[in-house]
Enzyme design. Structure first.
Site, PDB file in Angstrom:
ATOM      1  N   GLU A 101      68.234  -0.578  61.947  1.00  0.00           N
ATOM      2  CA  GLU A 101      67.789  -1.101  63.246  1.00  0.00           C
ATOM      3  C   GLU A 101      66.397  -0.621  63.626  1.00  0.00           C
ATOM      4  O   GLU A 101      65.965  -0.763  64.769  1.00  0.00           O
ATOM      5  CB  GLU A 101      68.806  -0.698  64.338  1.00  0.00           C
ATOM      6  N   ASP A 343      81.845  -2.461  79.992  1.00  0.00           N
ATOM      7  CA  ASP A 343      80.860  -1.996  79.004  1.00  0.00           C
ATOM      8  C   ASP A 343      79.514  -2.683  79.195  1.00  0.00           C
ATOM      9  O   ASP A 343      78.798  -2.935  78.235  1.00  0.00           O
ATOM     10  CB  ASP A 343      81.385  -2.218  77.567  1.00  0.00           C
ATOM     11  N   LYS A 372      73.254  -6.114  79.377  1.00  0.00           N
ATOM     12  CA  LYS A 372      74.424  -6.799  78.829  1.00  0.00           C
ATOM     13  C   LYS A 372      75.088  -7.745  79.815  1.00  0.00           C
ATOM     14  O   LYS A 372      75.711  -8.718  79.423  1.00  0.00           O
ATOM     15  CB  LYS A 372      75.463  -5.755  78.396  1.00  0.00           C
ATOM     16  N   CYS A 653      86.570   0.022  63.166  1.00  0.00           N
ATOM     17  CA  CYS A 653      85.804   0.303  61.944  1.00  0.00           C
ATOM     18  C   CYS A 653      86.128  -0.662  60.807  1.00  0.00           C
ATOM     19  O   CYS A 653      85.267  -0.975  59.992  1.00  0.00           O
ATOM     20  CB  CYS A 653      86.080   1.725  61.450  1.00  0.00           C
TER      21      CYS A 653
HETATM   22 CA    CA Z   1      79.048   0.801  75.176  1.00  0.00          CA
END
Ligand code: CA
Length: 730
Positions: A101, A343, A372, A653
């Site tokens: 990134e 979130d 977000k 994951c």
């Molecule tokens: Ca987060």
């Protein structure tokens, strides 16, 4: 259930617990500055040099290109007339299948770029020749603390040193010439699941670094360290002390005055920190001498668990926070998502610019962010005053708009008032995640790597196991079907999308957009030759006309692109550089988006120039045999248990629907799933802990572990029956 009705059910629940599942320029700069040779050395990079970055476009000095983080370069040798001649100058292997990134930093002919695991590479920027590599040797145990893969967004260069925020919580200064460690300091309490993924920023002799861990349970803060010695200068906690006591830090006064009363006295935040991690944007506003901090989500996400008795806004979660650059003292804040429940971090790119938003169209210095939560905000940089805001995510379900003060007008159902939960748009991965946006003073437009994602958020079932990894206070299995018909995976893919969105911050309107098939596409670069560059998850790296969105050029780089490009000039030639790689939160938990597992060597630095005749290496194809390795087993109760335990403990994951992208093993095709004893040793005894697969013996019983194995094998055979995988050869 018929195929059609199953799909309808899935549509209704709209999957997927998944990817939980991301000017006017500096006022001291005159227009029309000419490009100079790369005279600046790494030793000479200081605050004045970074303040002057707009006038030295031949180098790329800091994460966002300049302190205002516009990611706009005044280079134009590559332009709309000759873009078709752009070709590969050189490539460099980052030798990783994990997420990449980083924005490449370039100074004095040297490129400093990071790979996964916080590994720093110094390269000859003209040729790609390796100068040195520094590997801080992050352990597998620390790797397991990450929410979103072992990624890193790059280094800072200052006074002859290269600064790296290491995944395990170290901040290190390296000698720019040799890569040798000059100093190393631990910035976190290692007993807690803190991680660092951000690029450090250096301002007036201090290195600024935050941390992540909001999905696992930590208390966020930003620290300033002396750049020469590593000595701590100040720290600002973004959420109160669990006892609401003073910490002896820069944040004490404002937490006592303003923030403490916005939290109750018990709940998840008291034991697990409350979140508010500053894991990405930390920006210097030299006009107001402020540090602007993008603050992350609440921990756990579910406010009913995080702060069950309180009704307050939970300051400073999901806020842009301004503090004094020298002392860390509070100046102002603007909370984008009060009492965050979804979130909805405000860690996303913060850009400073001068826009005609003052009285009678006078220039006003503003802060811009597309967090977000799906709203684009413009704030006064001096005071934090709300100037304007508008939905850039038009499909939004959580709020209907903003009031006169910029406070969201919530949909009451978004607080998860029913047992069915709530279909959240944006999903927790956001309408815009960390992928950097850019601003062109030439067009006056902001270019956002935007996306539409949907996720069902449902309260946790009562029998949930305390999770070693994610503790978000939601049922991570919500919306995920234990069994599904052929065509489901294609359907899931169709529910998410991305776009390159050109947004006018003055009128708060979309000017143009380009649709992308997948979300989580790369960050943006603009140049003053009216070009916008962006890579995508499908490996296409492209240039667009900044005024119209017309695609002018593209090249397949044989890897997903998430990072933002940078640009520089050496010996009269302009270069465009981008780091490629797979991984990141999206790839890790949404393998359904990729049919083939990712290759182990997929990440590269790819650098372009006019007339470049190089090629991007093909990746090594995966030789994993996509077939079940044993017969299915387990009764209905065992499979149901395995389904729930998998989603609580393994999904983030190893992938929703037990489909991995290859960043972590696809358990369905793993030999380990066929062997009860081996499986038990890995899951319960932690025999692969060096690779980040820690023991789950404190979270799971042997019965749970075996039920998960039954679910994994069941999902493998489901794929065979749906035509998504092959029967075993024999
Ligand atoms: Ca987060």
């Amino acid at each position: 259930m018929t195929h059609k009705s199953a799909l309808t059910t899935i549509t209704q629940s709209l999957l997927i617990s998944s990817a939980l599942t991301l000017a006017a320029c500096g006022s001291n700069v005159e227009d029309g500055a000419s490009s100079k040779p790369q005279a600046l050395t790494a030793q000479a990079v200081d605050t004045a040099a970074i303040l002057n970055a707009k006038n030295t476009p031949e180098v790329w000095l800091t994460y966002g290109g300049s302190y205002d983080e516009q990611r706009h370069a005044r280079l134009s040798k590559i332009n709309t007339d000759n873009i078709s001649e752009l070709g590969v100058a050189w490539t460099y292997p980052l030798a990783t299948s994990r997420g990449v990134e980083a924005t490449p930093i370039v100074v004095d002919g040297v490129m400093y770029v990071t790979s996964a695991w916080s590994v720093v590479h110094a390269l000859n920027a003209k040729t790609g020749e390796e100068i040195w590599v520094y590997d801080p040797e992050v352990s597998g145990e620390d790797a397991a603390k990450g929410c979103c893969d072992v990624i890193n967004r790059g280094v800072a260069v200052y006074s002859g040193k290269v600064y790296i925020g290491v995944f395990d919580g170290r901040l290190e200064a390296l000698d720019a010439k040799t890569g040798k460690v000059v100093w190393s300091t631990l910035t976190v309490d290692k007993s807690k699941p803190y991680t660092i993924t951000a690029a450090p920023r250096v301002v007036k002799g201090k290195v600024l670094i935050g941390n992540g861990g909001g999905e696992l349970g930590v208390r966020g803060y930003v620290t300033a360290y002396d750049a020469a010695t590593g000595e701590k200068a100040w720290r600002f906690y973004t959420v109160p002390n669990p006892d609401k006591k003073a910490d002896g830090e820069a944040s004490d006064a404002i937490l006592a005055e303003l923030a403490n009363e916005t939290w109750g006295d018990k709940g998840g935040w008291v034991t697990d920190g409350g979140g508010g991690t500053a894991w990405d944007s930390i920006v210097y506003d030299e006009v107001n001498d402020s540090i602007l901090i993008g603050v992350g989500n609440g921990s756990p996400w579910n406010a009913k668990i995080r702060d069950p008795e309180g009704k307050g806004d939970n300051l400073f979660l999901s806020s842009i926070l301004a503090v004094d650059a020298d002392t860390g003292a509070y100046k102002w804040h603007f909370q984008t998502t009060p009492r965050d429940q979804w979130d909805y971090t405000a860690t996303q790119t913060i850009i400073l610019a001068n826009l005609p938003l003052g009285e009678d169209g006078a220039v006003r210095r503003v802060v811009m962010q597309a967090p977000k939560n799906g709203f684009f905000y413009v704030l006064d940089a001096a005071t934090g005053e709300y100037i304007s805001g508008e939905k850039f995510e038009k499909n939004m379900t959580w709020a209907t708009g903003l009031d006169d003060n910029g406070r969201p007008i919530e949909n009451p159902a978004a607080r998860i008032t029913s047992g069915e939960g709530f279909i959240a748009i944006p999903a927790p991965s956001g309408a815009h995640n960390w992928h950097p946006m850019a601003f062109s003073p030439d067009t006056g437009l902001v270019y956002i790597p935007a996306q539409t994602l949907v996720q069902q958020l449902q309260d946790e079932p009562e029998n949930v196991t305390k999770n070693m990894k994610w503790n978000v206070g939601y049922n991570l299995a919500a919306g995920i079907p234990p069994s599904y018909p052929k065509g489901t995976i294609d359907f899931i893919k169709s529910t998410a999308s991305g776009k390159l969105l050109a947004w006018d911050p003055v009128t708060q309107k979309e000017v143009w957009s380009v649709d992308h098939e997948t979300p989580m596409n790369g960050g943006i670069l603009t140049t003053n030759s009216n070009l916008v560059f962006q890579g995508k998850t499908d490996g296409v790296f492209a240039a667009y006309n900044a005024s119209t969105g017309e695609k002018l050029w593209s090249q397949q780089v044989n890897s997903g692109v998430q990072a933002a490009p940078s640009t520089f000039e050496i010996d009269g030639e302009q270069y465009i550089a981008v780091a490629t790689g797979w991984g990141g939160s999206w790839a890790v938990n949404l393998g359904v988006y990729w049919d083939e597992a990712v290759a182990p060597d997929v990440g590269h630095v790819v650098v372009f120039k006019l007339g470049g005749e190089g090629a991007v290496p093909e990746f090594t194809p995966s030789n994993i045999e996509r077939s079940p390795k044993t017969a299915s087993f387990g009764n209905e109760a065992q499979l149901a248990l395995g389904f729930q335990r998998y989603n609580d403990n393994c999904m983030v994951c190893h992938g929703a629907l037990v489909v991995a992208s290859g960043v972590t093993p696809d358990l369905r095709w793993s030999q380990m799933s066929a062997d009860k004893l081996l499986w038990n040793e890995i899951v319960m005894d932690g025999t692969l802990s060096e690779r980040g697969m820690l023991s789950f013996k404190n979270q799971l019983s042997v019965e749970d572990s075996e039920a998960i194995r039954a679910h994994v094998i069941d999902q493998a055979w489901l794929a065979v029956n749906n035509g998504d995988a092959k029967s075993p050869a024999n």
